[in-house]
Scaffold this motif. Structure first.
Motif, PDB file in Angstrom:
ATOM      1  N   TYR A  74      45.450 -24.414 -52.190  1.00  0.00           N
ATOM      2  CA  TYR A  74      44.442 -23.518 -51.652  1.00  0.00           C
ATOM      3  C   TYR A  74      44.349 -22.129 -52.196  1.00  0.00           C
ATOM      4  CZ  TYR A  74      43.574 -27.782 -48.942  1.00  0.00           C
ATOM      5  OH  TYR A  74      43.466 -29.205 -48.621  1.00  0.00           O
ATOM      6  N   SER A  75      43.491 -21.303 -51.690  1.00  0.00           N
ATOM      7  CA  SER A  75      43.178 -19.933 -52.469  1.00  0.00           C
ATOM      8  C   SER A  75      44.239 -19.080 -51.755  1.00  0.00           C
ATOM      9  CB  SER A  75      42.004 -19.396 -51.952  1.00  0.00           C
ATOM     10  OG  SER A  75      41.385 -19.596 -50.806  1.00  0.00           O
ATOM     11  N   ASN A  76      44.741 -19.492 -50.384  1.00  0.00           N
ATOM     12  CA  ASN A  76      45.877 -18.773 -49.738  1.00  0.00           C
ATOM     13  C   ASN A  76      47.659 -18.991 -50.333  1.00  0.00           C
ATOM     14  OD1 ASN A  76      46.251 -21.052 -48.660  1.00  0.00           O
ATOM     15  ND2 ASN A  76      45.925 -20.471 -46.502  1.00  0.00           N
ATOM     16  N   GLY A  77      47.516 -20.127 -51.165  1.00  0.00           N
ATOM     17  CA  GLY A  77      48.654 -20.479 -51.646  1.00  0.00           C
ATOM     18  C   GLY A  77      49.279 -21.500 -51.112  1.00  0.00           C
ATOM     19  N   SER A  78      48.819 -22.063 -50.087  1.00  0.00           N
ATOM     20  CA  SER A  78      49.240 -23.267 -49.441  1.00  0.00           C
ATOM     21  C   SER A  78      49.120 -24.443 -50.133  1.00  0.00           C
ATOM     22  CB  SER A  78      48.756 -23.483 -47.970  1.00  0.00           C
ATOM     23  OG  SER A  78      47.399 -23.677 -47.981  1.00  0.00           O
ATOM     24  N   VAL A  79      49.864 -25.444 -50.031  1.00  0.00           N
ATOM     25  CA  VAL A  79      49.899 -26.566 -51.053  1.00  0.00           C
ATOM     26  C   VAL A  79      49.812 -27.816 -50.139  1.00  0.00           C
ATOM     27  CG1 VAL A  79      51.045 -27.883 -52.918  1.00  0.00           C
ATOM     28  CG2 VAL A  79      51.219 -25.562 -52.863  1.00  0.00           C
ATOM     29  N   MET A  80      49.161 -28.833 -50.617  1.00  0.00           N
ATOM     30  CA  MET A  80      48.785 -30.115 -49.995  1.00  0.00           C
ATOM     31  C   MET A  80      49.820 -30.989 -50.860  1.00  0.00           C
ATOM     32  SD  MET A  80      45.598 -32.913 -49.362  1.00  0.00           S
ATOM     33  CE  MET A  80      45.760 -33.302 -50.976  1.00  0.00           C
ATOM     34  N   PRO A  81      51.113 -31.358 -50.319  1.00  0.00           N
ATOM     35  CA  PRO A  81      52.054 -31.971 -51.300  1.00  0.00           C
ATOM     36  C   PRO A  81      51.785 -33.566 -51.198  1.00  0.00           C
ATOM     37  CG  PRO A  81      53.011 -31.742 -49.010  1.00  0.00           C
ATOM     38  CD  PRO A  81      51.441 -30.986 -49.162  1.00  0.00           C
ATOM     39  N   LYS A  82      51.059 -34.246 -50.259  1.00  0.00           N
ATOM     40  CA  LYS A  82      50.781 -35.436 -50.203  1.00  0.00           C
ATOM     41  C   LYS A  82      49.544 -35.721 -51.182  1.00  0.00           C
ATOM     42  CE  LYS A  82      54.200 -37.060 -47.850  1.00  0.00           C
ATOM     43  NZ  LYS A  82      55.314 -38.280 -48.369  1.00  0.00           N
ATOM     44  N   GLY A  83      49.881 -36.894 -52.159  1.00  0.00           N
ATOM     45  CA  GLY A  83      48.512 -37.106 -52.832  1.00  0.00           C
ATOM     46  C   GLY A  83      47.437 -38.137 -51.913  1.00  0.00           C
ATOM     47  N   ARG A  84      46.310 -37.726 -52.544  1.00  0.00           N
ATOM     48  CA  ARG A  84      45.275 -38.644 -51.922  1.00  0.00           C
ATOM     49  C   ARG A  84      44.270 -39.300 -53.008  1.00  0.00           C
ATOM     50  NH1 ARG A  84      43.923 -37.086 -46.647  1.00  0.00           N
ATOM     51  NH2 ARG A  84      45.092 -35.252 -45.920  1.00  0.00           N
ATOM     52  N   LYS A  85      43.630 -40.162 -52.801  1.00  0.00           N
ATOM     53  CA  LYS A  85      43.189 -41.078 -53.771  1.00  0.00           C
ATOM     54  C   LYS A  85      41.809 -40.417 -54.308  1.00  0.00           C
ATOM     55  CE  LYS A  85      44.667 -45.522 -53.627  1.00  0.00           C
ATOM     56  NZ  LYS A  85      45.221 -46.578 -54.628  1.00  0.00           N
ATOM     57  N   ILE A  86      41.797 -40.275 -55.676  1.00  0.00           N
ATOM     58  CA  ILE A  86      41.005 -39.833 -56.329  1.00  0.00           C
ATOM     59  C   ILE A  86      39.400 -40.422 -55.967  1.00  0.00           C
ATOM     60  CG2 ILE A  86      39.928 -39.337 -58.636  1.00  0.00           C
ATOM     61  CD1 ILE A  86      42.697 -39.046 -59.778  1.00  0.00           C
TER      62      ILE A  86
END
Length: 360
Positions: free
Chosen positions: A23-35
């Motif tokens: 995200y623009s604030n630098g936070s990361v979603m570490p778990k993958g989601r289905k494309i």
């Protein structure tokens, strides 16, 4: 990652059938989601993805593209050639360049600028635009907050809004013409690299020259300074040599790590004087103690008669470096060079100033 792109200030990184977000604030979603859940109709194992400034995202796989946004619902495959004229299939990466807002594709170590149709850029054009980075093993690229990110096996380059890697150290005060001696030389993707101490200089295929040195360690990560020799094979793998070690760049290798020369180059000595691929037969030749060593599965030292017979009618005393370019073979000495033609035989001898255009 297979592909990457930024949509509405969120960066999507695609791997296999999943995506991850930054995200623009630098936070990361570490778990993958289905494309397939969020981008309906888009396949896994993508080749590339890019989002234009008007918010349309294109995904690429093989010879097909998938449009997301711009009034389209479910993404359906269409031939790349039907919309992206002169853009190849099986892309390596794609991104919108912050400098001009155009889409750039990457394929086979070349940039392709898209403006109504694709145009492959020469190495000189790419560097002039600010792409001063190698593309070997590039996995994905994307733009975010006016920066351009190029992702490799385990590292990345960040290129600024106006071009050039922003983390790159300043050019050295060393000028290509400040000395006529070089430690090693090789040609990679039609660009000749001349190595001296901790810096390298480049000569482009159109003859233009980058006169200021750049750090070897920045562009060839893990490769040491003060090299003995360097050589690039016809399949694009570059080997650097120092002492009893060699370093492989390309061929699926990430960071260059030292390995014993003897472990890969049987019967090839340490502390080499030079190395090059001979235009006549495509084989690697090493030079040590005024002798040529031909490498074909193992090293074989050539007699003087054998060397002359295959076209090496030149002396090797004080040879500093050698390289091949445009079907010619160049041998660099203290202050002069020999040019050996495609089929052998010295074609001319000149002052190195002429090769480097030091008097221009």
């Amino acid at each position: 990652f297979d592909a990457a792109t930024t949509i509405n200030n969120v960066t999507y990184l695609f791997r296999g059938e999943y995506y991850f977000t930054i995200y623009s604030n630098g936070s990361v979603m570490p778990k993958g989601r289905k494309i397939s859940y969020h981008f309906i109709g888009v396949p896994g194992d993508l080749d590339a993805a890019v989002t234009t400034r008007d918010g349309i995202t294109y995904f690429f796989k093989g010879d097909q593209y998938y449009q997301f946004g711009g009034g389209k619902g479910k993404c359906t495959p269409r031939p790349i050639s039907s919309h992206f004229r002169n853009v190849p299939n099986n892309l390596d990466a794609a991104f919108v360049y912050s400098k001009d807002g155009l889409i750039y594709f990457v394929k086979n170590n070349k940039f392709i600028r898209f403006e109504n149709k694709g145009k492959e850029l020469s190495d000189y054009e790419s560097h002039h635009l600010g792409f001063n980075l190698n593309l070997h093993n590039l996995k994905a690229a994307y733009s975010s907050k006016k920066n351009n990110y190029f992702l490799y096996d385990w590292y990345y380059f960040r290129v600024g809004e106006k071009g050039w890697p922003v983390e790159e150290p300043e050019n050295s005060d060393d000028n290509i013409c400040s000395s006529k001696e070089f430690d090693a030389a090789t040609t990679i993707s039609n660009v000749t690299y001349l190595f001296r101490g901790e810096y390298y200089f480049t000569i482009y295929s159109n003859g233009s020259i980058m006169r200021k040195g750049r750090k070897i360690s920045y562009h060839f990560i893990g490769v040491p300074d003060d090299l003995d020799a360097a050589v690039t094979t016809r399949d694009g793998i570059t080997y650097f040599f120092k002492g009893d070690q060699y370093y492989q760049f390309g061929g699926g290798k990430g960071k260059c790590t030292p390995r014993p020369i003897s472990s890969h180059f049987r019967n090839v000595p340490n502390n080499l004087d030079a190395a090059f691929v001979y235009s006549k037969d495509g084989l690697i030749y090493f030079v040590k103690n005024n002798k040529f060593i031909r490498f074909e599965n193992e090293g074989e030292e050539l007699s003087d008669n054998e060397s002359r017979h295959i076209g090496f009618n030149l002396h090797l005393h004080n040879l500093k470096a050698a390289f091949s370019m445009k079907s010619n073979n160049f041998f660099l000495y203290n202050w002069y060079y020999y040019r050996v033609g495609e089929q052998g035989g010295v074609q001319d001898q000149n002052n190195i100033d002429e090769l480097l255009k030091c008097n221009n």
